[in-house]
Design a protein around this motif. Structure first.
Motif, PDB file in Angstrom:
ATOM      1  N   SER A   1       1.258   3.132   2.392  1.00  0.00           N
ATOM      2  CA  SER A   1       0.506   4.109   3.169  1.00  0.00           C
ATOM      3  C   SER A   1       0.606   3.780   4.658  1.00  0.00           C
ATOM      4  O   SER A   1       0.595   2.609   5.044  1.00  0.00           O
ATOM      5  CB  SER A   1      -0.966   4.106   2.724  1.00  0.00           C
TER       6      SER A   1
ATOM      7  N   THR B   1      -5.124   1.986   6.726  1.00  0.00           N
ATOM      8  CA  THR B   1      -4.130   3.005   6.389  1.00  0.00           C
ATOM      9  C   THR B   1      -4.791   4.377   6.297  1.00  0.00           C
ATOM     10  O   THR B   1      -6.017   4.503   6.283  1.00  0.00           O
ATOM     11  CB  THR B   1      -3.449   2.706   5.044  1.00  0.00           C
ATOM     12  N   GLN B   2      -3.951   5.396   6.193  1.00  0.00           N
ATOM     13  CA  GLN B   2      -4.482   6.748   6.048  1.00  0.00           C
ATOM     14  C   GLN B   2      -5.151   6.950   4.688  1.00  0.00           C
ATOM     15  O   GLN B   2      -5.887   7.926   4.495  1.00  0.00           O
ATOM     16  CB  GLN B   2      -3.377   7.774   6.242  1.00  0.00           C
ATOM     17  N   SER B   3      -4.946   6.001   3.775  1.00  0.00           N
ATOM     18  CA  SER B   3      -5.645   6.026   2.483  1.00  0.00           C
ATOM     19  C   SER B   3      -6.884   5.133   2.498  1.00  0.00           C
ATOM     20  O   SER B   3      -7.457   4.840   1.440  1.00  0.00           O
ATOM     21  CB  SER B   3      -4.700   5.569   1.368  1.00  0.00           C
TER      22      SER B   3
ATOM     23  N   THR C   1       0.819  -1.216   0.000  1.00  0.00           N
ATOM     24  CA  THR C   1       0.000   0.000   0.000  1.00  0.00           C
ATOM     25  C   THR C   1       0.852   1.265   0.000  1.00  0.00           C
ATOM     26  O   THR C   1       0.436   2.288  -0.554  1.00  0.00           O
ATOM     27  CB  THR C   1      -0.925   0.031   1.230  1.00  0.00           C
TER      28      THR C   1
END
Length: 261
Positions: A197, A225-227, A195
């Motif tokens: 991320s 994740t932050q995404s 990822t």
């Protein structure tokens, strides 16, 4: 054939010649730039086996002999998990680069100690997250890198049957493997690698501790994740069925499965 040390190559010392140590010996023999010059193994029987298999190979019983050898550039640690942190630190302080078989440590505090010494010495200290290099995962990663796939979710299952303290060869261990610090770490590293991320949320559940092994035999992990990519990871040492690890990559342009072990 006698073991020959070639000049002007990266000179490597290996600590531990058990189940995974022997895999590293085989791998190093296939790398032209690598030169395995010394193996440290406290077990006298294993040292005898190595002497027969690799005549001329330098062998020693103690890690200290290996790490103080000024002719060695780098050290590979395939020793029991509880030794990893202290041995990695000793190697870096002795000026060696280090490859640590997973896991780096069996506690966050020890892992942070290793990181602090790496930053202070500037030596390379890498962990054997070999899953990144598996052809199945590289196939998916290539599509991510070329922009034709973006991971939305990843589902991983790691299922073994290990209710006794044995290693990958079915031989007795005097230390205990761990679902979280060993097997979960592989998949979590792979998720981060795929990822790219940062993980911002984590949920972890574990089952009861085994009466003799003292570890959780079943575990469930969720990461985000932050995404907003999600990892769902299930692990068990109680699985008396098909063994191994399975991955499902759920992307915006397709879903891909990887099965091995």
């Amino acid at each position: 054939m006698a073991y020959e040390i070639m000049p002007n190559l990266i000179r490597i010392g290996l600590a531990g010649a058990g189940a995974f140590g022997t895999q590293h010996i085989a791998a190093l023999s296939a790398i032209p730039e690598a030169n395995l010059v010394t193996i440290a193994e406290p077990n006298q029987i294993l040292r005898g086996d190595l002497s027969n298999a690799y005549p001329g190979m330098s062998l020693c019983a103690e890690f200290e002999e290996l790490v103080t050898d000024e002719s060695i550039d780098a050290v590979i640690l395939t020793t029991p998990t509880p030794m990893h942190a202290d041995q990695a630190i000793a190697a870096m302080k002795a000026g060696k680069h280090v490859l640590v078989e997973i896991p780096l440590a069996d506690s966050l505090a020890d892992a942070e100690r290793v990181l602090a010494v790496q930053q202070a010495t500037g030596r390379i200290c890498m962990v054997g997250h070999t899953r990144r290099f598996n052809p199945s995962h590289q196939w998916v990663k290539n599509r991510i890198d070329e922009g034709t796939l973006s991971i939305q979710a990843m589902v991983a299952e790691t299922f073994f049957f290990r209710r006794e303290n044995i290693n990958a060869k079915g031989e007795p261990r005097y230390w205990t493997d761990h679902l979280l610090w060993h097997h979960a770490a592989h998949s979590i590293d792979l998720f981060q690698y795929m990822t790219g991320s940062k993980v911002i949320d984590a949920n972890v559940l574990q089952g009861p501790l085994h009466a003799e092994l003292g570890i959780a035999m079943d575990m469930s992990i969720q990461l985000r994740t932050q995404s907003d990519q999600v990892l769902t990871l299930s692990l068990s040492f109680n699985n008396d069925g098909p063994l191994g690890t399975r991955f499902r990559y759920i992307g915006d342009t397709g879903t891909y499965l990887a099965h091995y072990d």
